[in-house]
Design an enzyme around this catalytic site. Sequence first.
Site, short mmCIF file in Angstrom:
data_model
loop_
_atom_site.label_atom_id
_atom_site.label_comp_id
_atom_site.label_asym_id
_atom_site.label_seq_id
_atom_site.Cartn_x
_atom_site.Cartn_y
_atom_site.Cartn_z
N LYS B 87 4.38 5.24 4.87
CA LYS B 87 5.15 4.72 6.01
C LYS B 87 4.76 5.40 7.32
CE LYS B 87 10.06 3.89 7.05
NZ LYS B 87 11.40 3.99 6.41
N ASP B 206 20.38 9.74 10.97
CA ASP B 206 19.59 9.41 9.78
C ASP B 206 18.30 10.24 9.76
OD1 ASP B 206 17.96 8.30 7.84
OD2 ASP B 206 18.20 6.23 8.48
#
Lengths: 178, 622
Positions: B87, B206
């Site tokens: 990613k 997050d």
Amino acid sequence: MSDYDFHKNHFELLGLPPRFHLDSARLDQAYREIQAQVHPDRVAHLGAVERRVSMQWATAANEAYQTLRDPLARARYLLHLRHVDTQEETNTAMPTAFLMEQMEYREAIAEAKASHDAHALERLEGQLKEKIVHHLAELERALDQAHDDAAAASLVRSLRFLNKIAAEIADALDALEQ
Amino acid sequence: MALLQIAEPGMSTDPHRHRLAVGIDLGTTNSLVATVRNGISVVINDEQGRALLPSVVRYRPEEAPQVGYAAQRAQSEDPYNTIVSVKRLMGRGLHDLADAGNLPYAFVDAPGMVQLKTACGIKSPVEVSAEILKRLRERAEHALGGEMVGAVITVPAYFDDAQRQATKDAAKLAGLNVLRLLNEPTAAAVAYGLDNAAEGIYAVYDLGGGTFDISILRLSQGIFEVLATNGDAALGGDDFDHRIYCWILEQSSLAPLSAQDTRLLLTKAREAKETLTEYPEVRITAVLSTGEMVDLLLTAQVFDALTASLVGKTLGPTRKALRDAGLTADQVKGVVMVGGATRMPQIQRTVAQYFKQEPLNNLDPDKVVALGAAIQANVLAGNRVADDWLLLDVIPLSLGIETMGGLVERIVPRNSTLPTARAQDFTTFKDGQTAMSFHVVQGERELVADCRSLAKFELRGIPPMAAGAARIRVTLQVDADGLLSVSAREESTGVEASVAVKPSYGLTDDDITRMLKDSYVHAKEDVHARALREAQVEGRRLVEATQAALAADGDALLSAAERADIAQGVSALAAALEGSDLAGLKRAVEKLNGMTVEFASRRMDASVRKALSGQRIEDVEC
Ligand SMILES: Nc1ncnc2c1ncn2[C@@H]1O[C@H](COP(=O)(O)OP(=O)(O)OP(=O)(O)O)[C@@H](O)[C@H]1O
Ligand SMILES: [Mg+2]
């Protein structure tokens, strides 16, 4: 082909009267009701046409909301509907007193920055906010009551400068915080 | 006048049929798939009952790639063919990767997105991600046992256009119909907010394996409105591992490491980090391929000191997001913690201190994003749900166009609510000029060189005029997925100039087609069969939606002739769906689409009118 009807103005789209004075609770409510109907999430499973039409409507609703929510943008937009050019780029002729005041603000900001004086910056911010509120009240009078578009355009130009200074103070405060 | 009867847009005609849809959290470290079953969002486990799929892909010659735990186990043994944390490479060029030297891969230095040399040839990060998504798709199809309408795929809120586009391309390669790209913190807010009937201002913090996001949301009356978002698309648990890895190297005088040993020590570092969440110290031991031994004791205190600057790096974006939202930390009612790395005590402490309150940890930080994505996928698929909500999300980074002197003219400001469109006028600088090129960039800096290049495009077919006479309006449209499209028009003549966009880091349609073909080498299904199947799904969807629209509003909004036309188009498409002529089917879809534009607009107009009719009419009229 008629996709979204781009001739609708922002006030019409949101079902609000075309004036400077604004009931912001009603603006919020209307915006939410429209987005609840037109947002792309409502048609994500439908065909390409529905999705495109929805995106156009939701884009228009966002633009209308952003414009009307911000007093300076709203005033500018009302003048635009009345075919008045606010000449923000071309007309830089400001009353001398206003220019002097600007310089004073800039100097005060520079000084407070140099001496890391957050309180001084906050004081300046308070003063400026008061001034902006006062200008907005005058703007409302010029646009909604006096219908003096020239005066309104001039107020828009002044407010633009005041907002710039407010942003500079916020930046300076932010820099001090870090 | 009688009020129009408008069907709720987007609702299924057959309320009893549940449409299958999934939410996928495509993570740096771990990926998950979830779905809504009997009204409850649940993670779909693999056959061994495991929820997480490690985001690791191992390429082997002449065999299908390994994905997940098996690949993860092989990483030290086969480092060049085993891709972890892919990613971090999505939509990135080699020169963007500050730590490329530390990553044990064989990178191919080509313009555009980085590529990796593997035992199965050169692979793009998009293809690697597609393998992970494919595995999750199979898992879901197997568990659900029916045709899937589509998927919501989550992305870090701070992902730029190139990273989002790469994610969407990966989904396409994996054969998924993407209902929406959803921001990870927003997905978490949905799972949290709907569970807790929350109202007020919330922050979602997050910190995952590779990315950090902070989003500030206002939850009120069923609307999740993102006020601002910020973050760091290259900061996560991986970086904490790396600090420990560097510390190990400092403490022991080892010979230069092989790729195998690098992977081994990185794995040990990660285990040590996770242990320190529970224990005050951890012993790190390893035997390297050279026979060298590592045996060290790492205390939580030393770990804290090693990583203090990483923890601090999350506060800058947090402050900026609050400022953009026009709020201060004490106006935040709750801080929702998401991502495995938020388990670290120093993160919990720092967040508690900054917001002056204990953060909310009541949802599993590993699963909350996937659960929220599934809840949203269920609605986007057109299933009826008890309580209705709406997500209003924003674009994380400003969009601009390069002007004279390498400066950026900002056109779409960051944190604009999506979808959004902004236009800017340009003019020609030479007499008779018929073409003009543009460079679109994303970022907050003033110099083009400091922003991310998204695409270059050229406008052709501008009517020849004197210099400065043409007025070329360039419109940047950003859709609900946060993806950009560009259009341009010469305003004085109304000529639509053609725009050929060349993405700086993305893939062209040709690339995708080639990758699609490549991926069938090991698959049973062929390209044509899949294209036909996809066209059939779309065709059936269109028939169903059009019939529903006709039944609801055909009488009120169409003339008899218009109605007959559309009905005829529906029949033609239904007939095409019976056969297997792909081109004919596509033509029938196109044709019906063309016929229904006007109808769709009228329906939208009528539904808005109806929504506003609750308000006082005299005001609307004035
Ligand atoms: N108990 C723990 N203590 C410390 N860190 C942990 C713990 N458990 C998991 N982590 C870390 O959390 C990270 C993985 O988190 P998560 O699964 O949320 O990330 P991801 O979704 O894969 O990544 P991203 O969201 O950045 O794409 C890894 O760095 C992992 O080491
Ligand atoms: Mg994650």
